[in-house]
Design an enzyme around this catalytic site. Structure first.
Site, PDB file in Angstrom:
ATOM      1  N   TRP A 100       0.824  -1.270  -0.387  1.00 20.81           N
ATOM      2  CA  TRP A 100       0.100  -0.318   0.053  1.00 20.81           C
ATOM      3  C   TRP A 100       0.648   1.445   0.314  1.00 20.81           C
ATOM      4  O   TRP A 100       0.150   2.828  -0.383  1.00 20.81           O
ATOM      5  CB  TRP A 100      -1.296   0.332   0.903  1.00 20.81           C
ATOM      6  CG  TRP A 100      -1.812   1.136   1.267  1.00 20.81           C
ATOM      7  CD1 TRP A 100      -2.730   1.715   1.072  1.00 20.81           C
ATOM      8  CD2 TRP A 100      -0.939   2.299   2.132  1.00 20.81           C
ATOM      9  NE1 TRP A 100      -3.193   2.555   1.217  1.00 20.81           N
ATOM     10  CE2 TRP A 100      -1.856   3.287   2.130  1.00 20.81           C
ATOM     11  CE3 TRP A 100      -0.070   2.876   3.035  1.00 20.81           C
ATOM     12  CZ2 TRP A 100      -2.258   4.731   2.703  1.00 20.81           C
ATOM     13  CZ3 TRP A 100       0.021   4.231   3.636  1.00 20.81           C
ATOM     14  CH2 TRP A 100      -1.229   4.788   3.777  1.00 20.81           C
ATOM     15  N   HIS A 101       2.014   1.464   0.256  1.00 19.57           N
ATOM     16  CA  HIS A 101       3.154   2.464   0.493  1.00 19.57           C
ATOM     17  C   HIS A 101       4.034   2.642  -0.566  1.00 19.57           C
ATOM     18  O   HIS A 101       3.690   3.871  -1.201  1.00 19.57           O
ATOM     19  CB  HIS A 101       4.062   1.816   1.699  1.00 19.57           C
ATOM     20  CG  HIS A 101       3.969   2.553   3.058  1.00 19.57           C
ATOM     21  ND1 HIS A 101       2.699   1.473   3.998  1.00 19.57           N
ATOM     22  CD2 HIS A 101       3.415   3.702   4.440  1.00 19.57           C
ATOM     23  CE1 HIS A 101       2.965   1.931   5.021  1.00 19.57           C
ATOM     24  NE2 HIS A 101       3.209   3.022   5.493  1.00 19.57           N
ATOM     25  N   GLY A 102       3.497   1.406  -1.017  1.00 19.54           N
ATOM     26  CA  GLY A 102       4.314   2.322  -2.714  1.00 19.54           C
ATOM     27  C   GLY A 102       4.462   0.818  -3.226  1.00 19.54           C
ATOM     28  O   GLY A 102       4.751  -0.731  -3.152  1.00 19.54           O
ATOM     29  N   PHE A 136       2.158   8.570  -0.897  1.00 24.48           N
ATOM     30  CA  PHE A 136       1.881   6.922  -0.400  1.00 24.48           C
ATOM     31  C   PHE A 136       0.170   7.441  -0.990  1.00 24.48           C
ATOM     32  O   PHE A 136      -0.532   6.709  -0.964  1.00 24.48           O
ATOM     33  CB  PHE A 136       2.357   6.657   1.024  1.00 24.48           C
ATOM     34  CG  PHE A 136       3.179   6.690   1.061  1.00 24.48           C
ATOM     35  CD1 PHE A 136       4.623   6.164   0.271  1.00 24.48           C
ATOM     36  CD2 PHE A 136       3.750   6.980   2.678  1.00 24.48           C
ATOM     37  CE1 PHE A 136       6.327   5.711   0.249  1.00 24.48           C
ATOM     38  CE2 PHE A 136       5.428   6.900   2.500  1.00 24.48           C
ATOM     39  CZ  PHE A 136       6.724   6.546   1.911  1.00 24.48           C
TER      40      PHE A 136
END
Length: 497
Positions: A331-333, A497
């Site tokens: 989800w962060h990248g 993000f």
């Protein structure tokens, strides 16, 4: 428009604050609409091209939410199909904009290895904040399906999604936390105590970002960017560079969280606590109860629990923990470094839970055990931050090797990076202040209570007034120092993000 910019501090927010309460005196619904339009303007300042996607997402999810709510003529089977359809649309849009190029790049690696021509990259720009407003609306859809949503105002829903203090970098909001506040007439009446408290919290967050987070970032960038460009750091440089990034992301995110809460409090709305001194944690489980609390709660409620949680035996529980953190990392990248960061934390959580179940067995740890637990937790978090920040796995591996001393040691930290000598003292002073604040000082906000107040003065109003006056003077001074640092473009790390 950044929270830490002249345009926001001296123009946008004062105009929005005054306009909101002037309109709210006459018509609360109109004030909510004004705030929603101001939030859309705030978002459009970043990218007008991304506004249609945000508006389309809002309209689609509001429509889907109406059809997911239990009612006459709506069967559970039909509502479940609608929920699956709405989730597929939301996650599909997120996947296209955030992960399409990542997928194509990995496919191209395989094609090139097999001797085939690569596929053209899609060159899709990532809309800012898409992860946050998508997750916020996914939670809303699931709650509609479960019959928990009763507020049906479209204006309030638009404001709930676009509310500018949280829109770009969180927290991930829950409708039950926000909708009742938007429907409460008292929200639209100015409360000067809340305004004063909110401004103070905002200034403290601004100071965290500008006076500690950004200076730490300068030195962290020297090391990480240097490694990306081919430099091989020595042991001392690697550890200090990683520690600098550890403090940079702490004060960057803590600063944003404080600023968001402070801005919202000025408007009479309380945002949920999203950050609670995570570097004081004595184990990884505690760390994730303190770091990005809203995301951790979302992943627990809408991923870990649906996967089975701890209801299907220990082995499945550990697997669910690992998968949840793996997807949280993704989800962060869209990069393998983020996936591995999530995998590391998933592994840490598995070990922590296994230790609690097999070794500690609910025994209360002593002071030495807590100290050792804190040290181990802090080092594990630092180790994971390396792969989170590194530009590639090759760069991360180089830094890990340096941290193990495989590239030698250096008595003069950062000398190999070309840092200006006289600024080294500034760096280490800021480093020590940062460590003191995050490891010793209480958090700025604890359950919506501002910490810098002395309970001993509760029964002594005169001394309490003096203390309040001193804190006000210090806050004004701190704001002046922060304003002197404005001018350079310095976005928050979680914006990406």
């Amino acid at each position: 428009m950044l929270f830490n910019s002249y345009a926001f501090i001296f123009f946008f927010f004062p105009i929005v604050l005054v306009g909101f309460f002037l309109i709210g005196k006459r018509n609360a619904r109109a004030a909510a609409g004004f705030l929603a339009l101001a939030s859309l303007f705030f978002y459009g300042w970043w990218s007008v091209q991304a506004l249609p996607l945000l508006l389309g997402s809002i309209c689609f999810n509001y429509w889907a939410g109406l059809r997911l709510t239990p009612g006459p003529g709506r069967t559970d089977t039909g509502r479940k199909r609608m929920l699956v359809f709405a989730l597929v649309v939301n996650l599909g849009v997120l996947a296209v904009f955030k992960y399409a190029n990542f997928f194509v790049a990995n496919v191209n690696d395989g094609l090139l290895a097999a001797g085939y021509s690569p596929i053209s990259m899609l060159h899709i720009a990532l809309p800012i904040g898409i992860s946050f407003y998508t997750f916020t609306q996914i939670a809303f859809l699931v709650d509609c399906w479960q019959g928990k949503v009763h507020e049906r105002s479209f204006v309030h829903y638009v404001l709930f999604v676009t509310y500018f203090p949280h829109l770009i970098a969180g927290p991930v909001l829950h409708h039950a936390q926000m909708m009742p506040q938007f429907a409460n007439p008292a929200t639209y009446r100015v409360d000067y105590d809340k305004v004063a408290l909110g401004l103070a919290i905002f200034v403290f967050g601004l100071a965290k970002k500008l006076l500690i987070g950004d200076p730490m970032g300068e030195y962290a960038d020297l090391m990480f960017n240097g490694v990306h460009n081919g430099m091989t750091p020595t042991m001392g440089t690697a550890w200090v560079g990683v520690l600098a990034y550890t403090l940079q992301i702490y004060f960057d995110f803590s600063g944003y969280s404080d600023m968001a809460v402070g801005l919202s409090l000025c408007l009479g709305v309380q945002l949920p606590l999203n950050f609670n001194s995570p570097y004081k944690s004595t184990n990884i489980i505690e760390f994730w109860r303190r770091w990005h609390i809203s995301l951790s709660t979302f992943l627990r409620d809408y991923l870990y629990v649906p996967l089975g949680g701890n209801r299907k035996g220990p082995a499945r529980r550990y697997l669910n923990l690992f998968l949840t953190m793996l997807l949280g990392g993704l989800w962060h990248g869209a990069a393998w470094t983020f996936v591995i960061w999530g995998a590391l934390h998933g592994f840490f959580l598995m070990v922590n839970h296994l230790w609690n179940a097999k070794v500690r067995r609910n025994a209360k740890p002593g002071r030495l055990a807590r100290l050792l637990g804190w040290l181990l937790t802090f080092v594990c978090v630092m180790i994971a931050w390396v792969v989170f920040r590194a530009e590639s796995m090759h760069a991360a591996t180089t830094i890990y090797q340096a941290m193990l001393g495989l590239h030698g040691t250096s008595d003069s930290v950062f000398s190999e990076l070309g840092a200006v000598p006289y600024r080294k003292n500034d760096f280490f002073h800021t480093l020590l202040v940062g460590l003191f604040i995050c490891l010793v000082m209480p958090p700025t906000i604890t359950l919506q209570r501002w910490v810098p107040q002395l309970q001993a003065l509760a029964g002594r109003p005169r001394l309490a007034w003096v203390f309040t006056a001193l804190m006000a003077a210090f806050t004004v001074y701190l704001l002046g120092v922060c304003v002197s640092k404005l001018g350079s473009y310095s976005p928050f790390l979680y914006f990406q993000f």
